[in-house]
Design a protein around this motif. Structure first.
Motif, PDB file in Angstrom:
ATOM      1  N   ALA A   1       9.743  -2.333  -2.374  1.00  0.00           N
ATOM      2  CA  ALA A   1      10.636  -1.544  -3.105  1.00  0.00           C
ATOM      3  C   ALA A   1      11.289  -0.750  -1.948  1.00  0.00           C
ATOM      4  N   ALA A   2      10.491   0.071  -1.114  1.00  0.00           N
ATOM      5  CA  ALA A   2      11.088   0.936  -0.221  1.00  0.00           C
ATOM      6  C   ALA A   2      12.243   0.248   0.567  1.00  0.00           C
ATOM      7  N   PHE A   3      12.031  -1.096   1.052  1.00  0.00           N
ATOM      8  CA  PHE A   3      12.780  -1.708   2.053  1.00  0.00           C
ATOM      9  C   PHE A   3      13.543  -2.988   1.566  1.00  0.00           C
ATOM     10  N   PRO A   4      14.042  -3.263   0.332  1.00  0.00           N
ATOM     11  CA  PRO A   4      14.641  -4.256  -0.169  1.00  0.00           C
ATOM     12  C   PRO A   4      15.469  -4.973   0.641  1.00  0.00           C
ATOM     13  N   ASP A   5      16.262  -4.551   1.716  1.00  0.00           N
ATOM     14  CA  ASP A   5      16.948  -5.248   2.223  1.00  0.00           C
ATOM     15  C   ASP A   5      16.663  -5.801   3.605  1.00  0.00           C
ATOM     16  N   ALA A   6      15.420  -5.583   3.930  1.00  0.00           N
ATOM     17  CA  ALA A   6      14.871  -5.895   5.062  1.00  0.00           C
ATOM     18  C   ALA A   6      14.453  -7.627   4.850  1.00  0.00           C
ATOM     19  N   ARG A   7      14.387  -8.114   5.790  1.00  0.00           N
ATOM     20  CA  ARG A   7      13.841  -9.578   5.838  1.00  0.00           C
ATOM     21  C   ARG A   7      12.209  -9.588   5.799  1.00  0.00           C
ATOM     22  N   ALA A   8      11.868  -8.494   6.739  1.00  0.00           N
ATOM     23  CA  ALA A   8      10.226  -8.481   6.945  1.00  0.00           C
ATOM     24  C   ALA A   8       9.964  -6.960   7.264  1.00  0.00           C
ATOM     25  N   VAL A   9       8.690  -6.513   7.007  1.00  0.00           N
ATOM     26  CA  VAL A   9       8.267  -5.235   7.234  1.00  0.00           C
ATOM     27  C   VAL A   9       7.004  -5.244   7.830  1.00  0.00           C
ATOM     28  N   VAL A  10       6.893  -4.569   8.962  1.00  0.00           N
ATOM     29  CA  VAL A  10       5.586  -4.859   9.641  1.00  0.00           C
ATOM     30  C   VAL A  10       4.712  -3.386   9.564  1.00  0.00           C
ATOM     31  N   CYS A  11       3.597  -3.486   9.268  1.00  0.00           N
ATOM     32  CA  CYS A  11       3.086  -2.450   9.020  1.00  0.00           C
ATOM     33  C   CYS A  11       1.505  -2.359   9.642  1.00  0.00           C
ATOM     34  N   GLY A  12       0.898  -1.310   9.884  1.00  0.00           N
ATOM     35  CA  GLY A  12      -0.533  -1.441  10.213  1.00  0.00           C
ATOM     36  C   GLY A  12      -1.472  -0.775   9.195  1.00  0.00           C
TER      37      GLY A  12
END
Length: 161
Positions: free
Chosen positions: A94-105
């Motif tokens: 929801a925070a990054f709807p335009d991204a293709r991927a989100v990398v988190c730790g």
């Protein structure tokens, strides 16, 4: 383009992870770096992106999030501590709807969630702290039409004497 994704080193980058990611075009660290690791990563060769984790010094100067334009889309890096574990993937999407991927730790648990877009990728811990079976990383290959993720995982090694 090959992007190495790592997180949660907490002051110790496993040598096997360093060797596995050294040939990539770019390296992204999704937070909780630890003392000396930024310099060690810089020595591996590719351009390095680091985001601020919940255990980073306040004066580290790293951004909370970073958006990288890659062939075929945007990769967003964030540590992930901003949201509780429950529903974290939905909140990231929801925070990054335009991204293709989100990398988190943050969780130290390796996850490749491609059930919806953006994908949520957690490389797991790349050091010694809470590796849940051994240090890990992800290698993202980003092309104009297709993205692929390769899991890198090593068994737990004995501490050096």
């Amino acid at each position: 383009m090959r992007i190495a994704l790592i997180a949660d080193t907490h002051g110790r980058l496993d040598d096997r992870i360093a060797a596995a990611v050294a040939g990539c075009d770019r390296l992204v660290h999704a937070g909780d770096v630890g003392r000396g690791i930024a310099d060690e990563l810089a020595g591996l060769g590719p351009p390095v992106t680091i985001v601020h984790g919940n255990n980073a010094p306040a004066d580290a100067g790293w951004p909370e999030t970073e958006a990288l334009e890659l062939p075929g889309g945007t990769l967003v890096a964030i540590h992930g501590h901003q949201w509780p574990a429950r529903n974290r993937h939905a909140k990231l999407r929801a925070a990054f709807p335009d991204a293709r991927a989100v990398v988190c730790g943050h969780s130290h648990r390796q996850v490749v969630d491609r059930d919806a877009r953006p994908w949520v990728l957690n490389p797991g811990a790349a050091g010694r702290t809470r590796t849940y079976g051994g240090p890990g990383a992800l290698i993202l290959t980003a092309g104009p039409r297709q993205w692929r993720v390769r899991v890198v995982r090593f068994g737990v090694s004995s501490p050096s004497p």
